[in-house]
Write an enzyme that holds these catalytic residues in place. Sequence first.
Site: not given
Ligand code: NAD
Length: 252
Positions: A14-15, A147, A160, A162, A164, A193
């Site tokens: 969704s985002r 990650s 987190y 652990a 990942k 990101i």
């Molecule tokens: P975000 O918080 O913007 O989006 C996370 C999404 O996961 C949201 O849409 C949320 O509703 C959904 N979500 C959370 N719990 C859920 C559940 N139980 N069931 C279904 N949906 C669920 O985060 P983001 O930055 O877009 O991160 C996306 C992925 O990338 C994550 O796994 C995050 O750990 C990983 N990540 C992000 C970064 C960063 O720097 N942003 C870096 C490394 C890894």
Amino acid sequence: MGDDRRVALVTGASRGIGAAIAVRLARDGCDVAINWLREKARDNEAEAATVAEQVRAMDVDAICVEADITDRDAVNAMVRRVEEALGPIAVLVSNAGITRDRTLRKLPPEDWDRVLEVNLTGAFNCMRAVVDGMTERGWGRIISISSVVALMGNFGQTNYAASKAGLLGLTKSLAREVALKGVTVNAVAPGFIATEMTAAIPHDVTEQIVATIPMGAMGEPIDVANAVAFLASDEARYITGHVLSVNGGVWM
Ligand code: NAD
């Protein structure tokens, strides 16, 4: 892609990074199922609907499917709904993830449990629900968003990191199990990101982080989405059990 159109399921779409992945896979001709989570604090349903519109603008189909990926029955029901609406799932992107940051000594055990449950067990639940169909059809792509902290650790993120790092063991093991069946299993390890997840980090800490990135800036969700699209493509057919870093050089 006509009749060759593939169906992709992206969790947490969704985002942020998930939304970028959904639209990017649509650009490559996939029909896309956008998984979203009902949360009290915000209207994820409306945000998922906006992503679906962006997907449909690429002349492919989209549906939004609500499910908490920690709920196995809900995940199985989601997969059935997607397959009824769009057809068999060929690409699974486990993107949904959360943080609950605290140093280990102050970490409430329930925050350990929840982060492992969403980030690791949630990915397992989704893989379990789609893998048999993929192996039966002899083609599949399973891609999980790990990650950089899985590789380098991070202060205040024992839970987190652990979860990942666990995803990497899960990815490599499943990759071996299905390697003869036309299914590849890979992970993408993003660095820092620019999304809401990282917007929650205090400004001075963000500045310190950026100072450590050789490329001198945070990445964008599309940088991760491009890597996922490659791993999902036919061109990546001989790549499995791989961890693809998308991190501006912060960890090599
Ligand atoms: P975000 O918080 O913007 O989006 C996370 C999404 O996961 C949201 O849409 C949320 O509703 C959904 N979500 C959370 N719990 C859920 C559940 N139980 N069931 C279904 N949906 C669920 O985060 P983001 O930055 O877009 O991160 C996306 C992925 O990338 C994550 O796994 C995050 O750990 C990983 N990540 C992000 C970064 C960063 O720097 N942003 C870096 C490394 C890894």
